[in-house]
Every structure is written in C-alpha cells, then in structure tokens.
Design a protein around this motif. Structure first.
Motif, short mmCIF file in Angstrom:
data_model
loop_
_atom_site.label_atom_id
_atom_site.label_comp_id
_atom_site.label_asym_id
_atom_site.label_seq_id
_atom_site.Cartn_x
_atom_site.Cartn_y
_atom_site.Cartn_z
N TRP A 270 0.83 -1.19 0.18
CA TRP A 270 -0.05 0.05 0.16
C TRP A 270 0.88 1.30 0.11
CZ3 TRP A 270 -4.14 -1.59 4.08
CH2 TRP A 270 -4.97 -2.60 3.53
N LEU A 271 1.94 1.23 0.82
CA LEU A 271 3.07 2.39 0.59
C LEU A 271 3.54 2.69 -0.64
CD1 LEU A 271 4.69 1.97 4.29
CD2 LEU A 271 2.81 3.39 3.73
N THR A 272 3.94 1.55 -1.34
CA THR A 272 4.48 1.61 -2.69
C THR A 272 3.47 2.18 -3.52
OG1 THR A 272 5.97 -0.13 -2.34
CG2 THR A 272 5.53 0.41 -4.52
N ARG A 273 2.09 1.56 -3.46
CA ARG A 273 0.88 2.40 -4.40
C ARG A 273 0.78 3.79 -4.15
NH1 ARG A 273 -4.12 -1.09 -4.03
NH2 ARG A 273 -2.80 -2.65 -4.15
N PHE A 274 0.84 3.93 -2.89
CA PHE A 274 0.63 5.53 -2.64
C PHE A 274 1.75 6.24 -3.29
CE2 PHE A 274 1.34 9.14 0.10
CZ PHE A 274 -0.01 9.87 -0.14
N ALA A 275 2.95 5.99 -2.86
CA ALA A 275 4.13 6.72 -3.37
C ALA A 275 3.98 6.72 -5.17
CB ALA A 275 5.34 5.98 -3.18
N GLN A 276 3.57 5.77 -5.75
CA GLN A 276 3.41 5.69 -7.26
C GLN A 276 2.15 6.68 -7.96
OE1 GLN A 276 3.60 1.67 -8.02
NE2 GLN A 276 5.83 1.39 -8.10
N GLU A 277 1.13 6.21 -7.14
CA GLU A 277 -0.19 6.98 -7.79
C GLU A 277 -1.00 7.81 -6.61
OE1 GLU A 277 -2.45 3.22 -8.30
OE2 GLU A 277 -0.88 2.48 -9.67
N GLY A 278 -0.34 8.04 -5.49
CA GLY A 278 -0.97 9.11 -4.85
C GLY A 278 -2.38 8.47 -4.22
N THR A 279 -3.45 9.11 -3.62
CA THR A 279 -4.72 8.68 -3.12
C THR A 279 -5.73 8.46 -4.19
OG1 THR A 279 -5.17 11.21 -2.79
CG2 THR A 279 -4.16 9.74 -0.81
N LEU A 280 -5.54 9.26 -5.42
CA LEU A 280 -6.29 9.09 -6.53
C LEU A 280 -6.89 7.70 -6.80
CD1 LEU A 280 -5.61 12.02 -8.90
CD2 LEU A 280 -7.44 11.88 -7.13
N ARG A 281 -5.85 6.73 -6.94
CA ARG A 281 -6.08 5.35 -7.37
C ARG A 281 -5.79 4.53 -6.36
NH1 ARG A 281 -6.94 3.47 -12.12
NH2 ARG A 281 -5.47 1.82 -11.68
N LEU A 282 -6.10 4.86 -5.07
CA LEU A 282 -5.52 3.94 -3.83
C LEU A 282 -6.57 2.90 -3.86
CD1 LEU A 282 -3.33 3.62 -1.84
CD2 LEU A 282 -5.10 4.77 -0.31
N ASP A 283 -7.95 3.19 -3.82
CA ASP A 283 -8.86 2.10 -3.72
C ASP A 283 -9.52 1.62 -5.35
OD1 ASP A 283 -10.97 4.59 -2.37
OD2 ASP A 283 -10.77 3.98 -4.50
N LEU A 284 -8.96 1.88 -6.20
CA LEU A 284 -9.54 1.74 -7.55
C LEU A 284 -8.90 0.42 -8.39
CD1 LEU A 284 -10.22 5.37 -8.76
CD2 LEU A 284 -11.74 3.88 -7.59
N ARG A 285 -7.92 -0.16 -7.75
CA ARG A 285 -7.21 -1.25 -8.26
C ARG A 285 -8.08 -2.38 -8.23
NH1 ARG A 285 -1.71 -0.32 -9.38
NH2 ARG A 285 -1.73 -2.37 -9.91
#
Length: 83
Positions: free
Chosen positions: A64-79
C-alpha cells in the motif's frame, strides 16, 4: 521495541482526506485500513507495528505504501482485487 521509520511524505490535503476516510463508519473496511496505514506511516511508525495495529501483514503495508508513492490517493482503492 518501538522502531520509527522515515515518515511517508504527503500533502496537507492528502492527510485531511485520509483522516476523514480513517474515521468513516460508512466506507469499506479495507479503505479505512489503507487510510490508517498511510497516516501511521506519515507519522513515522515502523511497518511491522503498523501491520500489527491495523491487522494486516507487513507485506500488505509495504504494498500500500508503494502504491501510494506511485499513484497517490486518487487510485488507492480503484485497483483490481489482488493487486
């Protein structure tokens, strides 16, 4: 042992949005967990302690930390599930 980690860098707006989500009683449980993970990481809490507190594995925290660093909050729950 309480270890600290380098704080996760986020904007004031991201922190405010995550605070709202972390306190939500209507958001999906997983979204609330992610918000709590990110906020704890921004406060410099170690991944293992975050995992134990939130009830996920350290690998999930890192993901989740890696995903946040790459995509920010916009795509956090859309994967898609499982990614």
């Amino acid at each position: 042992m309480n270890k600290t980690a380098a704080p996760l860098v986020m904007s004031t707006g991201q922190r405010e949005a995550l605070n709202v989500l972390a306190r939500s009683s209507t958001a999906a449980h997983r979204q609330v967990q992610r918000a709590k993970v990110l906020l704890m990481a921004a406060d410099g809490v170690a991944n293992s302690q975050i995992a134990a507190t939130v009830g996920v594995t350290p690998m999930t925290v890192r993901s989740w930390l890696t995903r946040f660093a790459q995509e920010g909050t916009l795509r956090l729950d859309l994967r898609a599930r499982g990614q």
